[in-house]
Scaffold this active site. Structure first.
Site, PDB file in Angstrom:
ATOM      1  N   HIS A   1       3.359  -7.455   5.043  1.00  0.00           N
ATOM      2  CA  HIS A   1       2.021  -6.858   5.126  1.00  0.00           C
ATOM      3  C   HIS A   1       1.853  -6.362   6.556  1.00  0.00           C
ATOM      4  CE1 HIS A   1      -2.247  -6.219   4.295  1.00  0.00           C
ATOM      5  NE2 HIS A   1      -2.492  -6.774   5.483  1.00  0.00           N
TER       6      HIS A   1
ATOM      7  N   ASP B   1      -5.526   2.312  -0.649  1.00  0.00           N
ATOM      8  CA  ASP B   1      -6.342   3.485  -0.970  1.00  0.00           C
ATOM      9  C   ASP B   1      -5.575   4.800  -0.896  1.00  0.00           C
ATOM     10  OD1 ASP B   1      -8.734   2.165  -1.574  1.00  0.00           O
ATOM     11  OD2 ASP B   1      -9.255   1.987   0.539  1.00  0.00           O
TER      12      ASP B   1
ATOM     13  N   SER C   1      11.924   4.766   5.186  1.00  0.00           N
ATOM     14  CA  SER C   1      11.821   4.384   3.774  1.00  0.00           C
ATOM     15  C   SER C   1      11.954   5.586   2.845  1.00  0.00           C
ATOM     16  CB  SER C   1      10.507   3.636   3.518  1.00  0.00           C
ATOM     17  OG  SER C   1       9.412   4.295   4.113  1.00  0.00           O
TER      18      SER C   1
END
Length: 471
Positions: free
Chosen positions: A200, A252, A345
């Site tokens: 996180h 979001d 990524s």
């Protein structure tokens, strides 16, 4: 109905666990593994600690082919960096504790007014040329940071400034300074052949920035992300077959899922075939700050190795009205086009030195040749050349109110890139492990695709690195 982020992560954990359960009956419970675990073998905080220094020199030259008269048409940056990294051992006991720390510093050797850019160095906003748009890079920059860590058996937890590596959340280290992300990271290898990880994160620094708390965002959509959470697992089925499942929630903005499969087949002595499959699924989530997203991206690659020679062919496709996008961290541009520097990524086969071949609807193909000269009597020398071409990019269906509305002008995008790399590592003597890497890229695309991939260019990177293990 959109899945919330905690459901996303729970599903990913369940999938990874199920993958293991069907694949093997061999499970080592935590309680049984303590006596022979990495933590049980710890020698102590100081005894297992290491101090590593890397001296890195990067020269970067980019020649833009389609610039307007009077504007800057090239970047010429050159710098020297010293990267110091301390990694402690773990204290002894059932639960071990430790600390990791780093201190990085760099100086500019070239990149003055008229030649500077934001690829390698932070720019100095007070030294910009309004006529050409060129900004002089900072003379020197650096940053330091670290993380605390704990370990029980084969499970680790780290909190602080980190360099996570995941197909759905990964930092990048390709120029002078590496990217970092601030948050928490766990990894676990309690179950045989299964590696779990998750994290996180809420902020970070781009490789061309000294801002410790730069915003997380999307590399192509330039949309801020308040936090990102991810989890995943990679399982080794046998000596020849492995695969993984990963999932992330960028708050979001999107939910992103990833799966891969790798198979290695020995055809005969000295002849083998590696098959790689990579797949991403990305959907908008929560408040959908970047607008509507519904994207599938996949690639398949076949690599044939015969002695010192390897030949790769790959196909990559992006289905949907938006490009395949991935993690970015704010650099010198803030929340503006180009302001979020892409991380690591993107694990698709055709992502190359400059272009990702990730436009909506794009189909791309790659051929690549690699040479390991060590097998020919020149240890430490390797060579690579590849050519990637993409076509049929079409972003006319992108959400006109979303972050990817710039893709609406892409109707029949076509592009290609050629990369050449020579790499040599000194094998013995006082300069042992000193490495030299030269990378050259040529990129061309039509006017449509420039809205996704950028302008035509020729680029050269020369990277020299000397690692030193102090203790």
């Amino acid at each position: 109905m959109q899945l919330n982020k905690w459901r996303v992560l729970a599903l990913a954990i369940a999938a990874a666990t199920a993958q293991h359960a069907f694949a093997s009956e061999e499970v080592t419970p935590l309680a049984q593994g303590l006596g022979n675990s990495s933590q049980a073998k710890s020698n102590g905080f100081i005894e297992d600690s290491t101090l590593h220094l890397e001296s890195r020199n990067v020269a970067f030259y980019k020649n833009y082919k389609n610039t307007e008269p009077g504007t800057q048409n090239y970047i010429n940056e050159w710098g020297q960096a010293e990267l110091l990294r301390f990694t402690s051992g773990y204290t002894q006991g059932v639960i071990g504790f430790g600390v990791d720390a780093f201190a990085n510093g760099a100086v500019r050797l070239n990149g003055g007014g008229g030649t500077g850019g934001s690829q390698v160095f932070p720019t100095n906003a007070s030294h910009c040329d309004a006529a050409t748009g060129s900004c002089q890079a900072q003379d020197a920059y650096g940053m330091a940071g670290g993380a605390v860590k704990m370990r029980m058996s084969e499970t680790e937890l780290k909190l602080g400034t980190l360099m996570p590596q995941s197909p759905v959340f990964g930092t990048w280290d390709g120029y002078l300074m590496p990217q970092h992300a601030n948050g928490g990271l766990f990894s676990s290898n309690e179950i045989k052949n299964l590696a779990l990880q998750g994290g996180h994160f809420t902020s970070g620094n781009a490789d061309n920035s000294t801002n410790h708390d730069g915003n997380l965002g999307t590399a192509y959509g330039w949309t801020r992300v308040d936090s990102a959470t991810y989890v995943g697992g990679d399982y080794t089925f046998s000596d020849s077959l492995s695969g993984g499942l990963h999932a992330a929630n960028y708050e979001d903005v999107w939910n992103q899922y990833y799966a891969d499969l790798y198979h290695h087949f020995n055809i005969s002595d000295g002849l083998s075939l590696l098959t790689s499959l990579n797949y991403y699924k990305t959907d908008d989530a929560g408040d959908a700050r970047a607008g509507k997203i519904n994207n599938d991206a996949y690639s398949i690659a076949l690599k044939l190795t015969a002695g010192a020679h390897s030949f790769t062919v790959a196909h990559q496709r992006v289905n949907g009205n938006t490009p395949f996008d991935y993690l970015g961290i704010s650099g010198q541009g803030g929340e503006s086009p180009g302001g979020y520097v892409g991380g690591g990524s993107i694990w698709l086969a055709n992502s190359s030195q400059w272009a990702d071949f990730n436009a909506p609807g794009e189909k791309s193909y790659k051929v690549q040749y690699d040479l390991d000269a060590g097998a020919l009597g020149i240890p430490g020398l390797s060579f690579m050349v590849r050519y990637v071409t993409g076509k049929d990019a079409n972003g006319t269906g992108a959400d006109v109110h979303g972050a990817y509305s710039f893709e609406n002008t892409v109707r029949n995008g076509e592009e290609w890139e050629r990369d050449i790399e020579v790499h040599y590592v000194v094998q013995e003597g006082p300069a042992k492990d000193l490495s030299f890497k030269i990378r050259q890229a040529t990129y061309r695309g039509n006017e449509d695709i420039s809205h996704n991939s950028g302008a035509d260019e020729d680029e050269i990177r020369i990277i020299t690195s000397y690692p030193l293990n102090i203790f």
